[in-house]
Scaffold this active site. Structure first.
Site, short mmCIF file in Angstrom:
data_model
loop_
_atom_site.label_atom_id
_atom_site.label_comp_id
_atom_site.label_asym_id
_atom_site.label_seq_id
_atom_site.Cartn_x
_atom_site.Cartn_y
_atom_site.Cartn_z
N PRO A 105 7.73 21.39 32.91
CA PRO A 105 7.85 20.20 32.06
C PRO A 105 9.26 19.64 32.11
O PRO A 105 10.24 20.39 32.10
CB PRO A 105 7.54 20.73 30.66
CG PRO A 105 6.82 22.01 30.86
CD PRO A 105 7.38 22.58 32.12
N LYS A 139 4.03 26.08 27.32
CA LYS A 139 4.59 26.45 28.63
C LYS A 139 5.80 27.35 28.41
O LYS A 139 6.46 27.27 27.37
CB LYS A 139 5.04 25.20 29.40
CG LYS A 139 3.96 24.15 29.61
CD LYS A 139 3.12 24.47 30.80
CE LYS A 139 2.15 23.31 31.08
NZ LYS A 139 1.46 23.47 32.31
N ASN A 174 6.55 8.09 27.08
CA ASN A 174 5.69 7.89 28.24
C ASN A 174 5.31 9.27 28.78
O ASN A 174 6.19 10.09 29.08
CB ASN A 174 6.43 7.09 29.33
CG ASN A 174 6.79 5.71 28.84
OD1 ASN A 174 5.94 4.97 28.38
ND2 ASN A 174 8.06 5.37 28.93
#
Length: 116
Positions: free
Chosen positions: A2, A33, A98
């Protein structure tokens, strides 16, 4: 894998010293994660406006392999907005998040991709 990139018009001096480490923990937690794969980048002093105003604002890009989607992103947005308001003082209506759900073959690390 990520990655969290936040661009803001706040001065670098307005970013708390622990913001990056706290954000890394948040991203790992909300995505489920390992934090060892999380990358956080903050770009301060960016020339930007939101809604025609140069009041404090930010633009966030969050990329992950999976763990993103219609319902997940609503939860992620709520957590991120709360975090940014708490640490940077930027309200949720002065930012965009986003989301980018990447395929394993589209994320490289250590000379290969996550598709191996």
């Amino acid at each position: 894998m990520p990655s969290f990139v936040l661009k803001t018009n706040l001065a670098r001096s307005a970013i708390p010293k622990d913001f990056l480490t706290e954000t890394s923990k948040l991203v790992a937690d909300i995505l489920g994660k390992p934090e060892g794969y999380v990358c956080v980048c903050v770009e301060a002093d960016v020339l930007m406006t939101y809604g025609g105003s140069d009041a404090p604002c930010c633009l966030i890009d969050l990329m992950s392999i999976g763990k993103l989607g219609l319902e997940e992103n609503k939860t992620h947005t709520a957590a991120i907005c709360e975090h940014v308001k708490k640490h940077l003082g930027i309200p949720g209506d002065r930012l965009y998040v986003n989301f980018h759900d990447a395929a394993r073959q589209d994320v490289g690390r250590d000379g290969t991709t996550f598709a191996r």
